[in-house]
Motif scaffolding. Structure first.
Motif, PDB file in Angstrom:
ATOM      1  N   SER A   7       0.888  -1.233  -0.086  1.00 35.92           N
ATOM      2  CA  SER A   7      -0.150   0.071   0.068  1.00 35.92           C
ATOM      3  C   SER A   7       0.717   1.321   0.026  1.00 35.92           C
ATOM      4  CB  SER A   7      -0.926  -0.001   1.347  1.00 35.92           C
ATOM      5  OG  SER A   7      -0.066  -0.027   2.379  1.00 35.92           O
ATOM      6  N   GLN A   8       2.070   0.915   0.236  1.00 35.37           N
ATOM      7  CA  GLN A   8       2.882   2.217   0.190  1.00 35.37           C
ATOM      8  C   GLN A   8       2.961   2.885  -1.023  1.00 35.37           C
ATOM      9  OE1 GLN A   8       6.642   0.862   1.476  1.00 35.37           O
ATOM     10  NE2 GLN A   8       5.963   0.681   3.902  1.00 35.37           N
ATOM     11  N   ARG A   9       2.901   4.229  -1.341  1.00 35.65           N
ATOM     12  CA  ARG A   9       3.296   4.956  -2.720  1.00 35.65           C
ATOM     13  C   ARG A   9       4.687   4.775  -2.903  1.00 35.65           C
ATOM     14  NH1 ARG A   9       4.003   9.894  -5.177  1.00 35.65           N
ATOM     15  NH2 ARG A   9       4.832  10.704  -3.490  1.00 35.65           N
ATOM     16  N   ARG A  10       4.691   4.502  -4.352  1.00 36.71           N
ATOM     17  CA  ARG A  10       6.050   4.484  -4.824  1.00 36.71           C
ATOM     18  C   ARG A  10       6.637   5.894  -5.033  1.00 36.71           C
ATOM     19  NH1 ARG A  10       8.880   1.201  -8.583  1.00 36.71           N
ATOM     20  NH2 ARG A  10       7.539  -0.631  -8.571  1.00 36.71           N
ATOM     21  N   THR A  11       7.949   5.823  -4.850  1.00 31.60           N
ATOM     22  CA  THR A  11       8.739   7.135  -4.898  1.00 31.60           C
ATOM     23  C   THR A  11       8.822   7.344  -6.349  1.00 31.60           C
ATOM     24  OG1 THR A  11       9.778   6.879  -2.844  1.00 31.60           O
ATOM     25  CG2 THR A  11      10.842   8.337  -4.377  1.00 31.60           C
ATOM     26  N   THR A  12       8.353   8.484  -6.858  1.00 33.04           N
ATOM     27  CA  THR A  12       8.768   8.903  -8.431  1.00 33.04           C
ATOM     28  C   THR A  12       9.875   9.589  -8.754  1.00 33.04           C
ATOM     29  OG1 THR A  12       7.296  10.740  -8.173  1.00 33.04           O
ATOM     30  CG2 THR A  12       6.005   8.862  -8.494  1.00 33.04           C
ATOM     31  N   LEU A  13      10.105   9.656  -9.900  1.00 36.46           N
ATOM     32  CA  LEU A  13      11.215  10.512 -10.498  1.00 36.46           C
ATOM     33  C   LEU A  13      10.787  12.057 -10.125  1.00 36.46           C
ATOM     34  CD1 LEU A  13      11.722   9.502 -14.012  1.00 36.46           C
ATOM     35  CD2 LEU A  13      13.448   9.191 -12.150  1.00 36.46           C
ATOM     36  N   ALA A  14       9.612  12.434 -10.023  1.00 32.79           N
ATOM     37  CA  ALA A  14       9.330  13.958  -9.855  1.00 32.79           C
ATOM     38  C   ALA A  14       9.406  14.079  -8.154  1.00 32.79           C
ATOM     39  CB  ALA A  14       7.557  13.971  -9.694  1.00 32.79           C
ATOM     40  N   ASP A  15       9.269  12.983  -7.445  1.00 31.05           N
ATOM     41  CA  ASP A  15       9.796  13.154  -5.876  1.00 31.05           C
ATOM     42  C   ASP A  15      11.190  13.459  -5.716  1.00 31.05           C
ATOM     43  OD1 ASP A  15       7.061  12.530  -5.221  1.00 31.05           O
ATOM     44  OD2 ASP A  15       7.405  10.438  -5.012  1.00 31.05           O
ATOM     45  N   GLY A  21      15.968  19.331  -5.914  1.00 30.72           N
ATOM     46  CA  GLY A  21      15.867  20.624  -6.459  1.00 30.72           C
ATOM     47  C   GLY A  21      16.502  20.833  -8.027  1.00 30.72           C
ATOM     48  N   VAL A  22      15.964  19.833  -8.753  1.00 31.57           N
ATOM     49  CA  VAL A  22      16.398  19.705 -10.032  1.00 31.57           C
ATOM     50  C   VAL A  22      15.209  19.395 -10.900  1.00 31.57           C
ATOM     51  CG1 VAL A  22      18.828  19.150  -9.573  1.00 31.57           C
ATOM     52  CG2 VAL A  22      17.222  17.340 -10.001  1.00 31.57           C
ATOM     53  N   SER A  23      15.402  19.389 -12.180  1.00 30.20           N
ATOM     54  CA  SER A  23      14.140  19.086 -12.931  1.00 30.20           C
ATOM     55  C   SER A  23      14.129  17.555 -13.261  1.00 30.20           C
ATOM     56  CB  SER A  23      14.629  19.466 -14.521  1.00 30.20           C
ATOM     57  OG  SER A  23      15.712  18.661 -15.080  1.00 30.20           O
ATOM     58  N   ARG A  24      12.942  16.811 -13.552  1.00 29.89           N
ATOM     59  CA  ARG A  24      12.474  15.681 -13.646  1.00 29.89           C
ATOM     60  C   ARG A  24      13.525  14.968 -14.774  1.00 29.89           C
ATOM     61  NH1 ARG A  24       9.761  11.985 -16.510  1.00 29.89           N
ATOM     62  NH2 ARG A  24       8.438  10.366 -15.398  1.00 29.89           N
ATOM     63  N   ALA A  25      13.523  15.975 -15.867  1.00 30.56           N
ATOM     64  CA  ALA A  25      14.421  15.152 -17.013  1.00 30.56           C
ATOM     65  C   ALA A  25      15.744  15.104 -16.678  1.00 30.56           C
ATOM     66  CB  ALA A  25      14.435  16.349 -17.967  1.00 30.56           C
ATOM     67  N   LEU A  26      16.504  15.813 -15.826  1.00 27.16           N
ATOM     68  CA  LEU A  26      17.814  15.673 -15.065  1.00 27.16           C
ATOM     69  C   LEU A  26      17.849  14.440 -14.486  1.00 27.16           C
ATOM     70  CD1 LEU A  26      20.709  16.361 -15.174  1.00 27.16           C
ATOM     71  CD2 LEU A  26      20.177  18.094 -13.234  1.00 27.16           C
ATOM     72  N   VAL A  27      17.095  14.023 -13.674  1.00 29.78           N
ATOM     73  CA  VAL A  27      16.827  13.010 -12.718  1.00 29.78           C
ATOM     74  C   VAL A  27      16.829  11.794 -13.409  1.00 29.78           C
ATOM     75  CG1 VAL A  27      15.404  11.715 -11.184  1.00 29.78           C
ATOM     76  CG2 VAL A  27      15.660  14.065 -10.745  1.00 29.78           C
ATOM     77  N   SER A  28      15.903  11.776 -14.721  1.00 31.24           N
ATOM     78  CA  SER A  28      15.760  10.633 -15.548  1.00 31.24           C
ATOM     79  C   SER A  28      17.015  10.349 -16.475  1.00 31.24           C
ATOM     80  CB  SER A  28      14.870  10.995 -16.782  1.00 31.24           C
ATOM     81  OG  SER A  28      14.624  10.007 -17.838  1.00 31.24           O
ATOM     82  N   ILE A  29      17.970  11.596 -16.631  1.00 29.01           N
ATOM     83  CA  ILE A  29      19.345  11.203 -17.245  1.00 29.01           C
ATOM     84  C   ILE A  29      20.089  10.518 -16.264  1.00 29.01           C
ATOM     85  CG2 ILE A  29      21.222  12.662 -18.158  1.00 29.01           C
ATOM     86  CD1 ILE A  29      19.555  14.731 -19.131  1.00 29.01           C
ATOM     87  N   VAL A  30      20.322  10.924 -15.106  1.00 24.81           N
ATOM     88  CA  VAL A  30      21.033  10.349 -14.220  1.00 24.81           C
ATOM     89  C   VAL A  30      20.634   8.736 -14.052  1.00 24.81           C
ATOM     90  CG1 VAL A  30      21.712  10.142 -11.828  1.00 24.81           C
ATOM     91  CG2 VAL A  30      21.557  12.331 -13.016  1.00 24.81           C
ATOM     92  N   MET A  31      19.318   8.507 -13.986  1.00 22.64           N
ATOM     93  CA  MET A  31      19.014   7.246 -13.537  1.00 22.64           C
ATOM     94  C   MET A  31      19.028   6.352 -14.666  1.00 22.64           C
ATOM     95  SD  MET A  31      17.971   7.021 -10.510  1.00 22.64           S
ATOM     96  CE  MET A  31      17.796   8.490  -9.409  1.00 22.64           C
ATOM     97  N   ARG A  32      19.030   6.594 -15.824  1.00 24.46           N
ATOM     98  CA  ARG A  32      19.329   5.992 -17.238  1.00 24.46           C
ATOM     99  C   ARG A  32      20.919   6.011 -17.426  1.00 24.46           C
ATOM    100  NH1 ARG A  32      18.103   8.423 -21.516  1.00 24.46           N
ATOM    101  NH2 ARG A  32      17.042  10.255 -20.543  1.00 24.46           N
ATOM    102  N   ASP A  33      21.674   6.531 -16.554  1.00 30.08           N
ATOM    103  CA  ASP A  33      23.078   6.732 -16.588  1.00 30.08           C
ATOM    104  C   ASP A  33      23.425   6.952 -18.207  1.00 30.08           C
ATOM    105  OD1 ASP A  33      25.649   6.326 -15.816  1.00 30.08           O
ATOM    106  OD2 ASP A  33      25.938   4.366 -16.535  1.00 30.08           O
TER     107      ASP A  33
END
Length: 338
Positions: A7-15, A21-33
């Motif tokens: 039941s716990q909410r999944r942590t998202t890229l937006a979180d 303190g960065v954009s979602r796009a930058l987080v996506s870049i890092v997570m995709r290496d």
């Protein structure tokens, strides 16, 4: 507990983006290496992601790309060594951002049925720890890697430990201690068992001991099978062996237990060698001399090859063979004069 977990909410890229303190796009870049993020930003984002227990949404990533980044794993009657292999596969896959989908073989569930349970996954590759078959069903359809045995099929990659070298080490060690009557407790009728049986016989002939070759049939490769084989060996109407080389550590440990029950000292009366050098071999009460396999390295190489084949990479040799070492412990000693 399980209900709370689901039941716990999944942590998202937006979180992660908001907390860092960065954009979602930058987080996506890092997570995709992927390239495009500075070292400082990458370090900060990864730290925040770890703190928030962020995990990529595999389903979303699959829908957004042509790959699911999933490796199917087939495994059979898992002894200690196979569990160590599976643990290594999980670690190697996680390091690459891939996931595993496991399917087990049982007495009533064959290769075809085990594969059918994986059909709902978009598999990019398959790693087989079993069954040890000469012609895997998905060969030529899905990149396939077998771990532990040789396959002639040109579309199948192989990662294994050299049975030939391993059994040679075992027999040579015993011969150096003065042993000649060396028996082999096999591990059933499978391809790996056949390979080790041939390797044992070859090593004995190379040492001029062809007349001492003695293979004890074993119905399988677990401890119960080992107990049966050891009792059959003791009941044979032949001169008792002074040493035993077993198919694996489980059979070796079971044989040691039977010998102890019969008042036969190990290694005073009979030396015993296993194969795998699993955690069982290291236990103080067992202290088993064993041919060493390195499950985490086998697993790493299997995942590496599966991912490479999934990416369409060409490789120089489809078979990777690791040369084992012999770990000597207290279960082997000089032959006792009688």
């Amino acid at each position: 507990m399980a209900e709370d977990l689901w039941s716990q909410r999944r942590t998202t890229l937006a979180d992660v983006a908001k907390a860092a303190g960065v954009s979602r796009a930058l987080v996506s870049i890092v997570m995709r290496d992927a390239p495009g993020a500075s070292a400082a930003s990458r370090e900060r984002i990864l730290a925040v992601a770890k703190e928030l227990d962020y995990r990529p949404d595999v389903r979303a990533r699959s829908l957004a790309s042509l790959k699911a980044h999933v490796i199917g794993v087939l495994f059979g009657r898992a002894g200690r060594f196979h569990f160590e292999l599976i643990d290594g596969l999980y670690s190697a896959a996680e390091e690459r951002g891939w996931n595993l989908a496991l399917s087990a073989l049982t007495n009533s569930r064959d290769e075809k049925q085990a594969l059918e349970s994986l059909q709902d996954f978009r598999l990019d590759a398959l790693v087989m720890l079993g069954p040890p078959v000469p012609d895997p069903l998905l060969a030529g359809h899905v990149p396939t890697v077998v771990v532990g045995w040789h396959v002639d099929h040109p579309d199948v990659d192989i990662v294994r430990t050299s049975d030939e070298h391993g059994l040679t080490l075992a027999v040579d060690h015993l011969v150096s201690l003065g042993h000649r009557r060396i028996a082999h407790l096999e591990g059933g009728s499978g391809l790996v068992s056949q390979s080790r049986r041939r390797a044992y016989s070859s090593a004995m002939r190379a040492r001029g001991l062809a007349d001492q070759i003695r293979v004890v049939p074993c119905g399988g490769e677990d401890q119960l099978d080992g107990q049966r084989a050891a009792r059959a060996l003791l009941q044979e109407d032949a001169e008792s062996p002074t040493a035993i080389v077993a198919f694996n550590d489980d059979i070796a440990a079971a044989a040691m237990s039977v010998l102890a029950q019969e008042g036969i000292d190990v290694p005073g009366d009979v030396s015993v060698i296993g194969f795998d050098d699993s955690e069982l071999a290291m236990l103080p009460g067992v202290d088993l001399t064993s041919v060493q396999q390195v499950p985490r390295e086998l697993a790493r190489l299997a995942v590496e090859r599966a991912v490479a084949r999934s990416d369409g990479a060409e490789v120089a040799d489809r078979e990777i063979v690791l040369e084992p070492e012999l770990t000597v412990r207290r279960s082997t000693g000089p032959v006792r004069e009688r």
